[in-house]
Write an enzyme that holds these catalytic residues in place. Structure first.
Site: not given
Ligand code: APR
Length: 251
Positions: A201, A130, A36
């Site tokens: 994140s 979720h 995201f």
């Molecule tokens: N390996 C390690 N880290 C990764 C990789 C990877 N291959 N790809 C992405 N990342 C990291 C990014 O740097 C980022 O910090 O994963 C994190 C993803 O963060 P988000 O995109 O914010 O996703 P998430 O934390 O799951 O979001 C939480 O937000 O919109 C809502 O419900 C939705 O469950 C989601 C919630």
């Protein structure tokens, strides 16, 4: 927080027998599912409304047709796959976590993801904070439908028994999390001797707050970028979680 390498991670895992994993969208990016908030993530693409608005309960109720257009296009397509879009499959991170569970070392996966890839890789104790796109229910009669029925529906998916609208079992913004899932996740974290957090994140609550129940001294953060909670980690590895966990030997 100490920056460590895979060898130290291997040592920490070897010395643990009650590991819990807490993950997010970054665990599935190596399966081809966008996260995201990374620079190329879903929330950094251009839409008529902010994606976090479109994934809210209010938007779902008021603009259901538009919701399902976004939801099918951005969240379902990769999970279902089409003749032009390859279906997302579990990656090395999913499989290693399932292997650690099978060996009796990992007790639970707690995920913010809704793609079902942990279960597909073989994980059995998975707390889906979720929900999951794989579970869908008629809002009128409760009949359940699979993700293919939803993806192949045009417009608002309708129940083929009573004609009611079908809702995905996914926690939208403004909606509460399932109490049983939360208590299961909290208990697992409280009892863990090692908490591995990866691919998230840590900005969305209440999910991100659950990690505060961890009482041990082996909290490892495996993430590409810095997170909102780096300061609570005992150890950190910056990199791709599939590549990193893929190097771990389960013994
Ligand atoms: N390996 C390690 N880290 C990764 C990789 C990877 N291959 N790809 C992405 N990342 C990291 C990014 O740097 C980022 O910090 O994963 C994190 C993803 O963060 P988000 O995109 O914010 O996703 P998430 O934390 O799951 O979001 C939480 O937000 O919109 C809502 O419900 C939705 O469950 C989601 C919630």
């Amino acid at each position: 927080m100490a920056e460590i390498d895979v060898n130290k991670l291997q040592e920490l895992i070897d010395g643990s027998s009650n590991i819990v994993f807490f993950g997010g969208a970054g665990v599935s990016t190596e399966s081809g599912i966008k996260d995201f908030r990374s620079v190329d993530g879903l929330y950094n693409q251009k839409y008529d409304y902010p994606p976090e608005t479109m994934l809210s309960h209010t938007f779902f109720v008021r603009h259901k047709e538009e919701f399902f257009r976004f939801y099918n296009d951005k969240l379902l397509e990769k999970t279902v796959g089409t003749d032009t879009v390859e279906r997302a499959l579990p990656n090395k991170a999913h499989y290693k976590l399932a292997e650690l569970e099978k060996a009796g070392k990992l007790k639970a996966v707690i995920t913010q993801n809704i793609d079902g890839l942990h279960q597909e890789a073989g994980s059995r104790v998975v707390y889906e904070l979720h929900g999951s796109v794989l579970r869908n229910y008629c809002e009128k009669c409760g009949k359940s439908f699979d993700v293919h029925y939803m993806f192949n529906s045009k417009g608002i998916p309708k129940c083929d028994s009573c004609g009611g609208d079908i809702k995905p079992d996914v926690v939208l913004y403004e909606e509460g999390l399932d109490n049983n899932v939360i208590s299961g996740a909290v208990n697992a974290i409280k009892n863990a001797d090692m908490l591995i957090i990866g691919g998230t994140s840590l900005v969305v609550y209440p999910a991100a707050g659950l990690i505060d129940y961890y009482r041990g001294d082996k909290l490892v953060l495996i993430n590409k970028d810095a997170t909102a909670r780096d300061s609570v980690a005992d150890y950190s590895i910056h990199g791709k979680i599939g590549e990193i966990l893929g190097q771990i030997v389960v013994r």
